[in-house]
Design a protein around this motif. Structure first.
Motif, PDB file in Angstrom:
ATOM      1  N   LYS A  34       0.790   5.906   6.282  1.00 36.10           N
ATOM      2  CA  LYS A  34       2.208   6.160   6.051  1.00 36.10           C
ATOM      3  C   LYS A  34       2.855   6.826   7.273  1.00 36.10           C
ATOM      4  CE  LYS A  34       5.307   8.349   2.746  1.00 36.10           C
ATOM      5  NZ  LYS A  34       5.401   9.201   1.572  1.00 36.10           N
ATOM      6  N   ASN A  35       2.183   7.816   7.854  1.00 35.07           N
ATOM      7  CA  ASN A  35       2.725   8.494   9.040  1.00 35.07           C
ATOM      8  C   ASN A  35       2.870   7.541  10.214  1.00 35.07           C
ATOM      9  OD1 ASN A  35       2.617  10.861   7.536  1.00 35.07           O
ATOM     10  ND2 ASN A  35       1.864  12.058   9.246  1.00 35.07           N
ATOM     11  N   LEU A  36       1.872   6.702  10.436  1.00 32.96           N
ATOM     12  CA  LEU A  36       1.956   5.732  11.525  1.00 32.96           C
ATOM     13  C   LEU A  36       3.116   4.769  11.285  1.00 32.96           C
ATOM     14  CD1 LEU A  36      -1.835   4.985  12.058  1.00 32.96           C
ATOM     15  CD2 LEU A  36      -0.318   6.168  13.667  1.00 32.96           C
ATOM     16  N   SER A  37       3.267   4.325  10.049  1.00 28.75           N
ATOM     17  CA  SER A  37       4.342   3.403   9.697  1.00 28.75           C
ATOM     18  C   SER A  37       5.710   4.053   9.904  1.00 28.75           C
ATOM     19  CB  SER A  37       4.187   2.959   8.245  1.00 28.75           C
ATOM     20  OG  SER A  37       5.252   2.126   7.871  1.00 28.75           O
ATOM     21  N   THR A  38       5.847   5.299   9.486  1.00 26.13           N
ATOM     22  CA  THR A  38       7.107   6.038   9.655  1.00 26.13           C
ATOM     23  C   THR A  38       7.478   6.146  11.131  1.00 26.13           C
ATOM     24  OG1 THR A  38       6.708   7.309   7.648  1.00 26.13           O
ATOM     25  CG2 THR A  38       8.233   8.269   9.229  1.00 26.13           C
ATOM     26  N   LYS A  39       6.462   6.230  11.984  1.00 24.42           N
ATOM     27  CA  LYS A  39       6.700   6.342  13.430  1.00 24.42           C
ATOM     28  C   LYS A  39       6.834   4.981  14.104  1.00 24.42           C
ATOM     29  CE  LYS A  39       4.601  10.863  13.605  1.00 24.42           C
ATOM     30  NZ  LYS A  39       3.477  11.686  14.011  1.00 24.42           N
ATOM     31  N   GLY A  40       6.780   3.896  13.303  1.00 29.17           N
ATOM     32  CA  GLY A  40       7.037   2.564  13.834  1.00 29.17           C
ATOM     33  C   GLY A  40       5.814   1.716  14.111  1.00 29.17           C
ATOM     34  N   LEU A  41       4.634   2.189  13.705  1.00 30.13           N
ATOM     35  CA  LEU A  41       3.421   1.417  13.952  1.00 30.13           C
ATOM     36  C   LEU A  41       2.801   1.010  12.619  1.00 30.13           C
ATOM     37  CD1 LEU A  41       1.591   0.353  16.210  1.00 30.13           C
ATOM     38  CD2 LEU A  41       0.307   2.473  16.056  1.00 30.13           C
ATOM     39  N   GLU A  42       3.048  -0.219  12.228  1.00 30.12           N
ATOM     40  CA  GLU A  42       2.504  -0.745  10.975  1.00 30.12           C
ATOM     41  C   GLU A  42       1.022  -1.083  11.161  1.00 30.12           C
ATOM     42  OE1 GLU A  42       4.135  -1.030   8.068  1.00 30.12           O
ATOM     43  OE2 GLU A  42       6.010  -0.311   8.958  1.00 30.12           O
ATOM     44  N   LEU A  63      -4.538  11.870  14.183  1.00 28.34           N
ATOM     45  CA  LEU A  63      -5.565  12.681  13.516  1.00 28.34           C
ATOM     46  C   LEU A  63      -5.824  14.016  14.209  1.00 28.34           C
ATOM     47  CD1 LEU A  63      -7.939   9.905  12.208  1.00 28.34           C
ATOM     48  CD2 LEU A  63      -6.475  11.446  10.873  1.00 28.34           C
ATOM     49  N   ARG A  64      -4.907  14.415  15.097  1.00 28.80           N
ATOM     50  CA  ARG A  64      -4.937  15.807  15.567  1.00 28.80           C
ATOM     51  C   ARG A  64      -4.683  16.702  14.362  1.00 28.80           C
ATOM     52  NH1 ARG A  64      -0.997  14.700  20.590  1.00 28.80           N
ATOM     53  NH2 ARG A  64      -0.068  13.531  18.898  1.00 28.80           N
ATOM     54  N   ASP A  65      -3.904  16.174  13.401  1.00 24.65           N
ATOM     55  CA  ASP A  65      -3.706  16.828  12.106  1.00 24.65           C
ATOM     56  C   ASP A  65      -4.506  16.051  11.074  1.00 24.65           C
ATOM     57  OD1 ASP A  65      -1.785  18.662  13.157  1.00 24.65           O
ATOM     58  OD2 ASP A  65      -0.258  17.092  13.009  1.00 24.65           O
ATOM     59  N   GLU A  66      -5.042  16.758  10.112  1.00 28.12           N
ATOM     60  CA  GLU A  66      -5.873  16.141   9.079  1.00 28.12           C
ATOM     61  C   GLU A  66      -5.043  15.217   8.184  1.00 28.12           C
ATOM     62  OE1 GLU A  66      -9.322  18.142   6.680  1.00 28.12           O
ATOM     63  OE2 GLU A  66      -7.407  18.585   5.729  1.00 28.12           O
ATOM     64  N   HIS A  67      -5.607  14.053   7.872  1.00 30.06           N
ATOM     65  CA  HIS A  67      -4.976  13.082   6.974  1.00 30.06           C
ATOM     66  C   HIS A  67      -6.047  12.395   6.148  1.00 30.06           C
ATOM     67  CE1 HIS A  67      -0.882  12.922   8.593  1.00 30.06           C
ATOM     68  NE2 HIS A  67      -1.416  13.041   9.788  1.00 30.06           N
ATOM     69  N   TYR A  68      -5.644  11.916   4.978  1.00 32.35           N
ATOM     70  CA  TYR A  68      -6.475  10.945   4.267  1.00 32.35           C
ATOM     71  C   TYR A  68      -5.883   9.576   4.584  1.00 32.35           C
ATOM     72  CZ  TYR A  68      -2.854  11.253   0.607  1.00 32.35           C
ATOM     73  OH  TYR A  68      -1.674  11.245  -0.074  1.00 32.35           O
ATOM     74  N   GLY A  69      -6.589   8.528   4.252  1.00 33.90           N
ATOM     75  CA  GLY A  69      -6.209   7.185   4.697  1.00 33.90           C
ATOM     76  C   GLY A  69      -4.769   6.803   4.446  1.00 33.90           C
ATOM     77  N   TYR A  70      -4.295   7.009   3.213  1.00 36.48           N
ATOM     78  CA  TYR A  70      -2.929   6.596   2.890  1.00 36.48           C
ATOM     79  C   TYR A  70      -1.907   7.391   3.685  1.00 36.48           C
ATOM     80  CZ  TYR A  70       1.394   5.736   0.391  1.00 36.48           C
ATOM     81  OH  TYR A  70       2.694   5.414   0.089  1.00 36.48           O
ATOM     82  N   ASP A  87      -2.297  -2.398   8.524  1.00 39.36           N
ATOM     83  CA  ASP A  87      -2.708  -2.670   7.150  1.00 39.36           C
ATOM     84  C   ASP A  87      -4.044  -1.999   6.848  1.00 39.36           C
ATOM     85  OD1 ASP A  87      -4.925  -4.583   7.622  1.00 39.36           O
ATOM     86  OD2 ASP A  87      -3.345  -5.911   8.334  1.00 39.36           O
ATOM     87  N   GLU A  88      -4.316  -1.841   5.565  1.00 38.82           N
ATOM     88  CA  GLU A  88      -5.533  -1.150   5.127  1.00 38.82           C
ATOM     89  C   GLU A  88      -6.791  -1.821   5.646  1.00 38.82           C
ATOM     90  OE1 GLU A  88      -5.481  -0.816   0.881  1.00 38.82           O
ATOM     91  OE2 GLU A  88      -3.596   0.299   0.876  1.00 38.82           O
ATOM     92  N   GLY A  89      -6.771  -3.142   5.696  1.00 34.46           N
ATOM     93  CA  GLY A  89      -7.933  -3.895   6.152  1.00 34.46           C
ATOM     94  C   GLY A  89      -8.263  -3.660   7.620  1.00 34.46           C
ATOM     95  N   THR A  90      -7.324  -3.121   8.359  1.00 34.96           N
ATOM     96  CA  THR A  90      -7.544  -2.753   9.761  1.00 34.96           C
ATOM     97  C   THR A  90      -7.835  -1.262   9.883  1.00 34.96           C
ATOM     98  OG1 THR A  90      -6.063  -4.514  10.502  1.00 34.96           O
ATOM     99  CG2 THR A  90      -6.495  -2.731  12.067  1.00 34.96           C
ATOM    100  N   LEU A  91      -7.071  -0.448   9.154  1.00 36.22           N
ATOM    101  CA  LEU A  91      -7.171   1.002   9.290  1.00 36.22           C
ATOM    102  C   LEU A  91      -8.519   1.559   8.842  1.00 36.22           C
ATOM    103  CD1 LEU A  91      -5.905   3.727   9.969  1.00 36.22           C
ATOM    104  CD2 LEU A  91      -5.012   3.794   7.632  1.00 36.22           C
ATOM    105  N   TYR A  92      -8.954   1.204   7.637  1.00 37.12           N
ATOM    106  CA  TYR A  92     -10.176   1.818   7.110  1.00 37.12           C
ATOM    107  C   TYR A  92     -11.431   1.475   7.919  1.00 37.12           C
ATOM    108  CZ  TYR A  92      -7.287   3.600   3.388  1.00 37.12           C
ATOM    109  OH  TYR A  92      -6.306   4.278   2.694  1.00 37.12           O
TER     110      TYR A  92
END
Length: 109
Positions: free
Chosen positions: A38-46, A27-34, A48-53
Motif C-alpha cells: 500500500k505504501n509503495l502504491s501510494t508513492k506511485g509504485l504499483e 523497509l527502513r520502517d517496519e511493514h507487513y506485506g499489505y 502486485d502480490e505475486g511479485t512482492l511476496y
C-alpha cells in the motif's frame, strides 16, 4: 513481436532492479506485506502480490531483511524490516542509483 510487446518486456526488465531498491528503502520502517504494498502504491509504485511476496522472501533469505510473526487485530501478520546488512546495502545501492541516474540523465539529454 510488436513494438508494444518489446516496450512492455523492456519496461518489466527496467522495473525489476528498481523494485528491489524501493522495497529496501521502504523497509527502513517496519511493514507487513499489505502495508508495504500500500505504501509503495501510494508513492506511485504499483507492485502486485505475486511479485512482492517472493521478493521479500528472497531478500530475507539473502539476509537483507529480518521478519517476525505478530498478532495484530486478531490476525497473524509477518512484519519485515531491514537487517544491519540490509541497511548498509541500501546505503551503497542508493549511492549507486544516484550515480547511474546522473550519468543516464546526461546520456539522455
Amino acid at each position: 513481436m510488436t513494438d508494444s510487446e518489446h516496450y512492455q518486456k523492456l519496461k518489466l526488465e527496467l522495473r525489476r532492479g528498481v523494485l528491489i531498491l524501493a522495497v529496501l528503502a521502504e523497509l527502513r520502517d517496519e511493514h507487513y506485506g499489505y502495508s508495504l504494498r500500500k505504501n509503495l502504491s501510494t508513492k506511485g509504485l504499483e507492485i502486485d502480490e505475486g511479485t512482492l511476496y517472493p521478493l521479500v522472501r528472497r531478500l530475507e533469505k539473502q539476509e537483507l531483511l529480518v521478519s517476525e510473526w505478530r498478532e495484530e487485530n486478531n490476525r497473524k501478520k509477518r512484519f519485515y524490516k531491514l537487517s544491519e546488512i540490509g541497511q548498509s546495502t541500501l546505503k551503497k545501492l542508493t549511492m549507486e542509483w544516484n550515480q547511474v541516474e546522473k550519468t543516464l540523465n546526461e546520456i539522455l539529454s
